[in-house]
Scaffold this motif. Sequence first.
Motif, mmCIF file in Angstrom:
data_model
loop_
_atom_site.group_PDB
_atom_site.id
_atom_site.type_symbol
_atom_site.label_atom_id
_atom_site.label_comp_id
_atom_site.label_asym_id
_atom_site.label_seq_id
_atom_site.Cartn_x
_atom_site.Cartn_y
_atom_site.Cartn_z
ATOM 1 N N HIS A 283 1.043 -1.375 0.089
ATOM 2 C CA HIS A 283 0.198 0.434 0.169
ATOM 3 C C HIS A 283 0.993 1.108 0.013
ATOM 4 O O HIS A 283 2.153 1.179 0.673
ATOM 5 N N GLY B 1 -4.069 1.498 -7.392
ATOM 6 C CA GLY B 1 -4.079 0.877 -5.984
ATOM 7 C C GLY B 1 -4.165 1.172 -5.079
ATOM 8 O O GLY B 1 -5.341 2.127 -4.887
ATOM 9 N N GLU C 201 -8.984 2.760 -3.141
ATOM 10 C CA GLU C 201 -9.041 1.473 -3.738
ATOM 11 C C GLU C 201 -9.400 2.642 -5.199
ATOM 12 O O GLU C 201 -9.764 2.389 -5.542
ATOM 13 N N ASP C 202 -7.781 2.540 -5.633
ATOM 14 C CA ASP C 202 -7.897 2.592 -7.316
ATOM 15 C C ASP C 202 -8.695 4.048 -7.090
ATOM 16 O O ASP C 202 -10.168 3.908 -8.358
#
Length: 263
Positions: free
Chosen positions: A63, A80, A109-110
């Motif tokens: 991350h 990501g 996330e994205d």
Amino acid sequence: MELHAMDLYIKSLIKEAGHLIRNSFVTELVVEAKSNVNDLVTNMDKEIEKFFISRIRRDFPGHRVFGEEGFGDVIEDLAGTIWMLDPIDGTMNFVHQKSNFAISLGVYEDGVGKLGYIYDVVNDNFYHAVHGEGAYCNDERLMPLEETSLDKSIVGINATWVTPNKYIRHEDSIRLIQDVRGTRSYGSAALELAFVASGRLDAYVSMRLSPWDIAGGMVIAREVGAVATNFKGEPANLLGQDSFIAANPSVHSQILNGYINLK
Ligand code: 2AM
Ligand code: CA
């Protein structure tokens, strides 16, 4: 790690950071200025950001972290999983009042907000949300926002934006203040977003916020139906500084179209 496991992990991490902050009240703070004399940072802002980053690096090595104090990654895209962290939002309040500040964290996330947290450390009020599963303050579910109107609204706005400034026509801000029921200014964007989510404010506006100020709060506020955009009505900016409004949907476009004119 699965989202609900991550949610539990993060809640305990934030509580631990809250303990560190409360314990720091007995020691002397080191206060420095950043971009200008009123833009403050303390040793605790830095220590708390480092505390989060060391845990994230150890337990979530894939991350990335977008943190205010710059100990994380350089973020130029939203690919990501990204933790958007403000270790202390409302540093001026932290220094002067020892209250009215919060830890703010959003996990994206994205580019999609999945987890949101705002921890009002001193009052021990913890706002949290998992995308699609409702928002909570401590164990209490926040209710969907009810329809309202501008003349019954309380708007969070800093008095700076009612004085001549380079971003917006302040005459329009004066009209806004005259047309709403009341205004409040808490000095922490994260807390003001939490208050929009809990219905204590009907809107919060600011000319210039950073992604870590709004990332956690947006996940929470959207769960109750609040709308968050920049002043052009575009999706809020998660990569850089921008104007910001989060509001009850019944007044969002009315405030943007009727009262805010960018210079
Ligand atoms: P901070 O305390 O983490 O810096 C104050 O009205 C709110 O605006 C706070 O949430 C503060 O966050 C935020 N803010 C964002 N950018 C700022 C800046 N350049 N100067 C002062 N406050 C800023
Ligand atoms: Ca901060």
